[in-house]
Design a protein around this motif. Structure first.
Motif, PDB file in Angstrom:
ATOM      1  N   ILE A   9      -9.290  21.781 -10.773  1.00 25.70           N
ATOM      2  CA  ILE A   9      -8.223  20.782 -10.644  1.00 25.70           C
ATOM      3  C   ILE A   9      -7.039  21.379  -9.882  1.00 25.70           C
ATOM      4  CG2 ILE A   9      -6.505  19.475 -11.956  1.00 25.70           C
ATOM      5  CD1 ILE A   9      -8.729  19.089 -14.096  1.00 25.70           C
ATOM      6  N   LEU A  10      -6.790  22.662 -10.093  1.00 23.32           N
ATOM      7  CA  LEU A  10      -5.674  23.342  -9.427  1.00 23.32           C
ATOM      8  C   LEU A  10      -6.092  23.972  -8.105  1.00 23.32           C
ATOM      9  CD1 LEU A  10      -4.200  25.125 -12.562  1.00 23.32           C
ATOM     10  CD2 LEU A  10      -3.319  23.071 -11.440  1.00 23.32           C
ATOM     11  N   LYS A  11      -7.156  23.481  -7.494  1.00 20.16           N
ATOM     12  CA  LYS A  11      -7.730  24.119  -6.307  1.00 20.16           C
ATOM     13  C   LYS A  11      -6.794  24.146  -5.112  1.00 20.16           C
ATOM     14  CE  LYS A  11      -9.990  19.995  -4.626  1.00 20.16           C
ATOM     15  NZ  LYS A  11     -11.218  19.360  -4.311  1.00 20.16           N
ATOM     16  N   ASP A  12      -5.774  23.306  -5.074  1.00 25.33           N
ATOM     17  CA  ASP A  12      -4.850  23.308  -3.951  1.00 25.33           C
ATOM     18  C   ASP A  12      -3.831  24.438  -4.038  1.00 25.33           C
ATOM     19  OD1 ASP A  12      -6.124  21.097  -2.881  1.00 25.33           O
ATOM     20  OD2 ASP A  12      -4.842  19.698  -3.969  1.00 25.33           O
ATOM     21  N   LYS A  13      -3.789  25.110  -5.147  1.00 28.24           N
ATOM     22  CA  LYS A  13      -2.896  26.252  -5.311  1.00 28.24           C
ATOM     23  C   LYS A  13      -3.692  27.527  -5.059  1.00 28.24           C
ATOM     24  CE  LYS A  13       0.078  23.913  -8.466  1.00 28.24           C
ATOM     25  NZ  LYS A  13       1.341  23.723  -7.847  1.00 28.24           N
ATOM     26  N   LYS A  14      -3.021  28.607  -4.748  1.00 25.93           N
ATOM     27  CA  LYS A  14      -3.701  29.874  -4.489  1.00 25.93           C
ATOM     28  C   LYS A  14      -3.930  30.606  -5.816  1.00 25.93           C
ATOM     29  CE  LYS A  14      -3.852  33.780  -1.485  1.00 25.93           C
ATOM     30  NZ  LYS A  14      -3.474  34.286  -0.197  1.00 25.93           N
ATOM     31  N   ILE A  15      -5.188  30.726  -6.202  1.00 24.68           N
ATOM     32  CA  ILE A  15      -5.552  31.332  -7.484  1.00 24.68           C
ATOM     33  C   ILE A  15      -6.735  32.268  -7.253  1.00 24.68           C
ATOM     34  CG2 ILE A  15      -6.451  30.898  -9.807  1.00 24.68           C
ATOM     35  CD1 ILE A  15      -5.205  28.111  -9.625  1.00 24.68           C
ATOM     36  N   LYS A  16      -6.730  33.392  -7.927  1.00 27.38           N
ATOM     37  CA  LYS A  16      -7.867  34.306  -7.887  1.00 27.38           C
ATOM     38  C   LYS A  16      -8.175  34.719  -9.322  1.00 27.38           C
ATOM     39  CE  LYS A  16      -9.699  38.300  -5.529  1.00 27.38           C
ATOM     40  NZ  LYS A  16      -9.449  39.342  -4.528  1.00 27.38           N
ATOM     41  N   LEU A  17      -9.421  34.534  -9.741  1.00 30.58           N
ATOM     42  CA  LEU A  17      -9.818  34.826 -11.115  1.00 30.58           C
ATOM     43  C   LEU A  17     -11.138  35.567 -11.116  1.00 30.58           C
ATOM     44  CD1 LEU A  17      -9.555  34.222 -14.252  1.00 30.58           C
ATOM     45  CD2 LEU A  17     -11.057  32.299 -13.781  1.00 30.58           C
ATOM     46  N   LYS A  18     -11.231  36.583 -11.956  1.00 25.95           N
ATOM     47  CA  LYS A  18     -12.492  37.294 -12.164  1.00 25.95           C
ATOM     48  C   LYS A  18     -12.738  37.380 -13.662  1.00 25.95           C
ATOM     49  CE  LYS A  18     -12.392  40.165  -8.072  1.00 25.95           C
ATOM     50  NZ  LYS A  18     -12.469  41.530  -7.543  1.00 25.95           N
ATOM     51  N   ILE A  19     -13.916  36.961 -14.082  1.00 27.57           N
ATOM     52  CA  ILE A  19     -14.310  37.054 -15.489  1.00 27.57           C
ATOM     53  C   ILE A  19     -15.526  37.957 -15.563  1.00 27.57           C
ATOM     54  CG2 ILE A  19     -15.152  35.819 -17.518  1.00 27.57           C
ATOM     55  CD1 ILE A  19     -13.767  33.310 -16.429  1.00 27.57           C
ATOM     56  N   LYS A  20     -15.419  39.032 -16.319  1.00 24.31           N
ATOM     57  CA  LYS A  20     -16.549  39.934 -16.514  1.00 24.31           C
ATOM     58  C   LYS A  20     -16.722  40.143 -18.010  1.00 24.31           C
ATOM     59  CE  LYS A  20     -16.243  42.331 -12.167  1.00 24.31           C
ATOM     60  NZ  LYS A  20     -16.282  43.598 -11.472  1.00 24.31           N
ATOM     61  N   ARG A  21     -17.811  39.593 -18.543  1.00 19.38           N
ATOM     62  CA  ARG A  21     -18.111  39.732 -19.968  1.00 19.38           C
ATOM     63  C   ARG A  21     -19.598  39.989 -20.099  1.00 19.38           C
ATOM     64  NH1 ARG A  21     -15.860  35.144 -23.532  1.00 19.38           N
ATOM     65  NH2 ARG A  21     -16.187  36.771 -25.044  1.00 19.38           N
ATOM     66  N   ARG A  22     -19.930  41.048 -20.738  1.00 21.17           N
ATOM     67  CA  ARG A  22     -21.326  41.428 -20.945  1.00 21.17           C
ATOM     68  C   ARG A  22     -22.115  41.281 -19.644  1.00 21.17           C
ATOM     69  NH1 ARG A  22     -21.956  37.569 -25.637  1.00 21.17           N
ATOM     70  NH2 ARG A  22     -19.997  37.974 -26.659  1.00 21.17           N
ATOM     71  N   ASP A  23     -23.039  40.342 -19.580  1.00 19.63           N
ATOM     72  CA  ASP A  23     -23.839  40.165 -18.369  1.00 19.63           C
ATOM     73  C   ASP A  23     -23.391  38.958 -17.556  1.00 19.63           C
ATOM     74  OD1 ASP A  23     -24.630  38.388 -20.303  1.00 19.63           O
ATOM     75  OD2 ASP A  23     -26.752  38.470 -19.788  1.00 19.63           O
ATOM     76  N   LEU A  24     -22.184  38.476 -17.788  1.00 26.06           N
ATOM     77  CA  LEU A  24     -21.633  37.336 -17.064  1.00 26.06           C
ATOM     78  C   LEU A  24     -20.544  37.824 -16.116  1.00 26.06           C
ATOM     79  CD1 LEU A  24     -21.496  34.248 -16.770  1.00 26.06           C
ATOM     80  CD2 LEU A  24     -19.767  34.261 -18.557  1.00 26.06           C
ATOM     81  N   ASP A  25     -20.657  37.455 -14.850  1.00 28.28           N
ATOM     82  CA  ASP A  25     -19.691  37.872 -13.832  1.00 28.28           C
ATOM     83  C   ASP A  25     -19.332  36.667 -12.983  1.00 28.28           C
ATOM     84  OD1 ASP A  25     -18.099  39.336 -12.165  1.00 28.28           O
ATOM     85  OD2 ASP A  25     -19.740  40.364 -11.154  1.00 28.28           O
ATOM     86  N   ILE A  26     -18.099  36.175 -13.126  1.00 27.36           N
ATOM     87  CA  ILE A  26     -17.657  35.001 -12.376  1.00 27.36           C
ATOM     88  C   ILE A  26     -16.446  35.398 -11.544  1.00 27.36           C
ATOM     89  CG2 ILE A  26     -16.641  32.689 -12.539  1.00 27.36           C
ATOM     90  CD1 ILE A  26     -18.134  32.324 -15.152  1.00 27.36           C
ATOM     91  N   GLU A  27     -16.474  35.065 -10.265  1.00 27.39           N
ATOM     92  CA  GLU A  27     -15.326  35.239  -9.391  1.00 27.39           C
ATOM     93  C   GLU A  27     -14.966  33.881  -8.824  1.00 27.39           C
ATOM     94  OE1 GLU A  27     -15.428  38.328  -6.493  1.00 27.39           O
ATOM     95  OE2 GLU A  27     -16.669  39.607  -7.768  1.00 27.39           O
ATOM     96  N   PHE A  28     -13.687  33.542  -8.862  1.00 27.17           N
ATOM     97  CA  PHE A  28     -13.202  32.239  -8.420  1.00 27.17           C
ATOM     98  C   PHE A  28     -11.947  32.474  -7.613  1.00 27.17           C
ATOM     99  CE2 PHE A  28     -10.780  28.356  -8.834  1.00 27.17           C
ATOM    100  CZ  PHE A  28     -11.721  27.369  -8.687  1.00 27.17           C
ATOM    101  N   GLU A  29     -11.906  31.947  -6.391  1.00 24.75           N
ATOM    102  CA  GLU A  29     -10.726  32.127  -5.553  1.00 24.75           C
ATOM    103  C   GLU A  29     -10.474  30.849  -4.761  1.00 24.75           C
ATOM    104  OE1 GLU A  29      -9.087  35.094  -2.064  1.00 24.75           O
ATOM    105  OE2 GLU A  29     -10.964  35.544  -3.072  1.00 24.75           O
TER     106      GLU A  29
END
Length: 54
Positions: free
Chosen positions: A32-52
């Motif tokens: 929803i906030l995609k028009d703003k500049k955001i960088k997120l990395k989630i690393k938990r156990r075997d889950l790795d999500i990068e969002f920018e």
């Protein structure tokens, strides 16, 4: 963009079904906030999500 979010949510559901709701809500909120500049990395156990967004 939405394909990447869908893939990340699919990975979350397969790897951590009980935690996928929280992850899905976080990713949905970021989408929803995609028009703003955001960088997120989630690393938990075997889950790795990068969002920018730019």
């Amino acid at each position: 963009m939405s394909i990447e979010v869908g893939k990340a949510l699919g990975d979350a559901i397969r790897k951590h079904p009980k935690e996928s709701l929280g992850i899905g809500l976080a990713l949905g909120g970021l989408y929803i906030l995609k028009d703003k500049k955001i960088k997120l990395k989630i690393k938990r156990r075997d889950l790795d999500i990068e969002f920018e967004t730019e």
